[in-house]
Design an enzyme around this catalytic site. Structure first.
Site, PDB file in Angstrom:
ATOM      1  N   LEU A  92      26.850  81.163  77.124  1.00  0.00           N
ATOM      2  CA  LEU A  92      26.190  80.468  76.156  1.00  0.00           C
ATOM      3  C   LEU A  92      25.812  81.226  75.022  1.00  0.00           C
ATOM      4  CD1 LEU A  92      23.969  77.898  77.881  1.00  0.00           C
ATOM      5  CD2 LEU A  92      26.121  77.276  77.144  1.00  0.00           C
ATOM      6  N   ASP A  93      26.177  80.917  73.738  1.00  0.00           N
ATOM      7  CA  ASP A  93      25.817  81.856  72.871  1.00  0.00           C
ATOM      8  C   ASP A  93      24.339  81.908  72.434  1.00  0.00           C
ATOM      9  OD1 ASP A  93      25.160  79.894  70.437  1.00  0.00           O
ATOM     10  OD2 ASP A  93      27.678  79.510  70.452  1.00  0.00           O
ATOM     11  N   ARG A  94      24.042  82.761  71.543  1.00  0.00           N
ATOM     12  CA  ARG A  94      22.563  82.821  71.386  1.00  0.00           C
ATOM     13  C   ARG A  94      21.919  81.626  70.729  1.00  0.00           C
ATOM     14  NH1 ARG A  94      18.854  87.243  70.097  1.00  0.00           N
ATOM     15  NH2 ARG A  94      20.600  88.580  70.177  1.00  0.00           N
ATOM     16  N   ASP A  95      22.572  80.944  69.949  1.00  0.00           N
ATOM     17  CA  ASP A  95      22.181  79.707  69.326  1.00  0.00           C
ATOM     18  C   ASP A  95      22.354  78.469  70.190  1.00  0.00           C
ATOM     19  OD1 ASP A  95      21.308  81.113  67.005  1.00  0.00           O
ATOM     20  OD2 ASP A  95      23.296  81.356  66.137  1.00  0.00           O
ATOM     21  N   THR A  96      22.909  78.591  71.320  1.00  0.00           N
ATOM     22  CA  THR A  96      23.141  77.522  72.145  1.00  0.00           C
ATOM     23  C   THR A  96      22.324  77.441  73.362  1.00  0.00           C
ATOM     24  OG1 THR A  96      25.470  77.475  71.519  1.00  0.00           O
ATOM     25  CG2 THR A  96      24.928  76.154  73.746  1.00  0.00           C
TER      26      THR A  96
END
Length: 236
Positions: free
Chosen positions: A104-108
């Site tokens: 999951l990316d940093r903003d998810t």
């Protein structure tokens, strides 16, 4: 679990380098469940080992669920906050490593599985598994109304790629809110799909993988998954 020699085993569980683990034995920190002092060349089963009276961390082959907050990176080395900051410190020193199953990316935010079992990891992420992954997205602009048909068509191709996306299901939750079910896992797929239809994801949260949901797991917390939950993961 089978019986193992202790020195290498404890080092692989992240309790320290071999020299540091030798120090634990030398200082009498390692014992069996009955309180008998153990040594590095002793052979015991995992559940019969204690360090300072405490049971060991989970045995190899673990699978855990983390409710990842935004602002954390799925990495061991990137700068800033890492998902390993949310786990026991020893977990990042285990061999094999407890690794994220996909990313999951940093903003998810949301459901992230982690395991030290490479076979299980590849079974989960393998394209042929087609485990559904369900995301909730908040968008910068109102939905137009045709996004569901486009995503379900199997004819959408993302910029820079040469293969069509598998059909995905869109559930409209509000003018700028939607739930999207994917059956594959491409790089930043949800965000790129909405870019392809002229929108932008402002917030993204993964709610489910296969048959597993976060349930009441608080943000930033984790828990081990049992055998029944492993079965449920692949029950579609």
């Amino acid at each position: 679990m089978s019986r193992v020699k202790l020195l290498r085993y404890l080092a692989n569980l992240g309790y320290g380098s071999r020299r540091e683990v030798l120090g634990l034995f030398a200082d009498g920190h390692v014992a069996d469940a009955a309180g008998e002092t153990l040594y590095g060349d002793d052979v015991r089963a995992h559940d019969d080992i204690r360090i300072d009276g405490e049971a060991l961390d989970p045995a190899p082959g673990l699978l855990l669920m983390l409710n990842k907050p935004t602002g954390y990176t799925c990495s061991t080395k990137d700068k800033g906050r890492l998902i390993y900051d949310l786990l026991p410190r020893r977990f990042r020193h285990r061999d094999p490593l407890v690794s994220p199953v996909g990313r999951l990316d940093r903003d998810t935010s949301g459901l992230l599985l982690m395991t030290d079992d490479g076979t299980l990891l590849h079974r989960i992420i393998a394209p042929k598994s087609k485990l559904p992954k369900i995301y909730r997205a908040h968008l910068a602009s109102d939905l137009r109304g045709d996004e569901g048909a486009i995503f379900a068509s199997g004819t959408l191709m993302l910029e820079g790629e040469q293969t069509l996306l598998l059909p995905a299901e869109l559930e409209v939750l509000g003018p700028r809110d939607a739930r999207l079910t994917l059956h594959e896992g491409r790089y930043h797929q949800v965000r790129r799909m909405f870019v392809a239809v002229g929108n932008h994801v402002e917030a993204l949260h993964r709610e489910r993988i296969g048959g597993l949901e976060l349930g009441g797991l608080p943000e930033g917390e984790w828990r081990l998954l049992g055998d029944d939950e492993r079965v449920r993961l692949f029950a579609q």
